[in-house]
Write an enzyme that holds these catalytic residues in place. Structure first.
Site, short mmCIF file in Angstrom:
data_model
loop_
_atom_site.label_atom_id
_atom_site.label_comp_id
_atom_site.label_asym_id
_atom_site.label_seq_id
_atom_site.Cartn_x
_atom_site.Cartn_y
_atom_site.Cartn_z
N SER A 26 -6.19 6.62 1.96
CA SER A 26 -6.49 7.51 2.96
C SER A 26 -8.10 8.04 3.08
CB SER A 26 -5.30 8.51 3.17
OG SER A 26 -5.39 9.38 4.40
N HIS A 63 1.64 5.23 7.33
CA HIS A 63 0.70 5.72 6.34
C HIS A 63 1.06 5.83 4.85
CE1 HIS A 63 -3.44 7.08 5.93
NE2 HIS A 63 -3.11 8.14 5.39
N ASP A 96 0.83 2.08 10.21
CA ASP A 96 -0.01 3.35 10.11
C ASP A 96 -0.55 4.06 11.32
OD1 ASP A 96 -1.76 5.44 9.28
OD2 ASP A 96 -2.63 3.89 7.75
#
Length: 392
Positions: free
Chosen positions: A176, A372, A339
């Site tokens: 991320s 995610h 995601d």
């Protein structure tokens, strides 16, 4: 970003729930200090401090160092435990440790807290940001703290790495917001990065991500206790920050998990959401409780500064194409097709830009119901790809 964010995004309890089999790697948190640091904006800060930890042993020629960059709401605790009694190990313990994909019998792995780290109330986090005391005034910086970006995070990490005598990193990796830092490292310091592994991210924050990050920030900005960022020594904007973190948690997950885990059940048995405006669904209550718990150890201004840093991001600081042209390191790019933060179209643009620039990029995906967060919680799936990449 646990997010990540951008990062990264997960709340500690949920990450822990996804980590099976705690490891016995014991680690110690340390503090790195720079007497002065000049940001990309040109502002010089005094006494910049960040926490860091390491796993494994640095070899004689200092050629086996790996840097792990953390997600939005994370810190340096990437693997192992501080004490045997800890509830869960670091967030990437599934792939970092003795005999694991990033083998600490072979590599010396470093992880550090970023500037403006969210977790100011966590005794295991050390960071410099708006909540820190300005040595020149003796008061918290608040919004007088300069705007910082992903490149600033990287430059502090570079100073830490160089303080250890390391001239080149065998690998830079992170999920991320950690992937943003990975791309930035590879573009801004190509001579120092042998290989790069960005996970659940993209090489540029696109317009939709910028907009969603603004949605995350909104509850803080409308909380009257925020007071233009001047709340230190007063009641902090916990209600706004809690709602903001609930929004982050929602987007960091996926509907497959939410529907299977909570469905349409009421928060309280017998309190039908259709019978009263304030009667709620279970998932609403879970998100709010998680956000409120996390807000108690977080700082609202740090949250806003992290959002700005992520919104400003383009690898290399220019354009997606120019950033990719600067990269020299082979890349293993790991994403999750479900995601909702770094969406498939953003991933496709990153892959296309890398290929258009003639970069060496291998793109693999992982599966799961968390979206995610699978880039934090389901990384064991990528173990084979990581081993093969490092063995090249």
């Amino acid at each position: 970003m646990r997010i990540w964010i951008t990062g990264v995004l997960a709340l500690a309890g949920w990450v822990a729930a996804g980590m099976a089999g705690a490891q016995d790697l014991m680690v110690e948190k340390k503090v790195f200090e720079l007497p002065s640091f000049t940001t990309q904006s040109g502002r010089t800060l005094k006494q910049v401090r960040v926490g860091w930890e390491s796993y494994g042993t640095l070899n004689a020629d200092k050629s086996n160092a790996v840097l792990i960059c953390h997600f939005f709401s994370g810190n340096s605790h990437a693997a192992g435990k501080y004490a045997a009694s800890d509830a869960a190990p670091g967030y990437w313990d599934a792939i970092i440790g003795p005999g694991k994909a990033i083998d600490t019998d072979k590599y010396f792995v470093i992880a550090s807290d970023t500037l403006v780290n969210l977790n100011t109330g966590d005794p295991k986090t050390t960071t410099t940001g708006p909540a820190s005391i300005d040595p020149d005034t003796g008061k918290p910086y608040a919004l007088d703290f300069p705007i910082v970006g992903i490149r600033d995070f990287v430059e502090v990490q570079k100073a830490l790495v160089e303080s250890l005598g390391i001239k080149k990193l065998a690998l830079v990796a992170g999920p991320s917001m950690g992937s943003l830092q990975t791309f930035e490292w590879a573009a801004s310091h190509p001579e120092m990065v042998a290989k790069a592994m960005p996970v659940i991210g993209a090489a540029e924050a696109d317009a939709m991500l910028i907009g969603w990050l603004d949605v995350w920030a909104a509850p803080v900005l409308v909380d009257s206790n925020w007071n233009g960022g001047n709340y230190y020594g007063k009641a902090p904007p916990l209600a706004g920050l809690a709602k903001a973190l609930a929004a982050v948690t929602l987007q960091a997950n996926h509907q497959d998990w939410a529907n299977a885990t909570f469905g349409r059940r009421p928060a309280k048995e017998g309190d039908d959401p259709a019978k009263a405006l304030l009667n709620r669904f279970q998932f609403q209550s879970v998100l709010d409780n998680a956000g409120a718990a996390r807000a108690k150890v977080s700082d609202a201004n740090h949250f806003l500064y992290l959002i700005k840093a992520n919104q400003l991001f383009t690898a290399g600081g220019t354009s997606l194409a120019d950033g990719m042209a600067k990269i020299r390191a082979p890349m293993l790019y790991i994403t999750q097709p479900k995601d909702l933060v770094f969406t498939p179209d953003a991933v496709e643009r990153t892959v296309k830009a890398a290929k258009d620039a003639g970069r060496d990029i291998t793109h693999v995906t992982i599966d799961g119901s968390r979206g995610h967060l699978d880039g934090v919680m389901s990384m064991k799936q990528a173990e084979g790809a990581i081993r093969a990449f490092l063995a090249k």
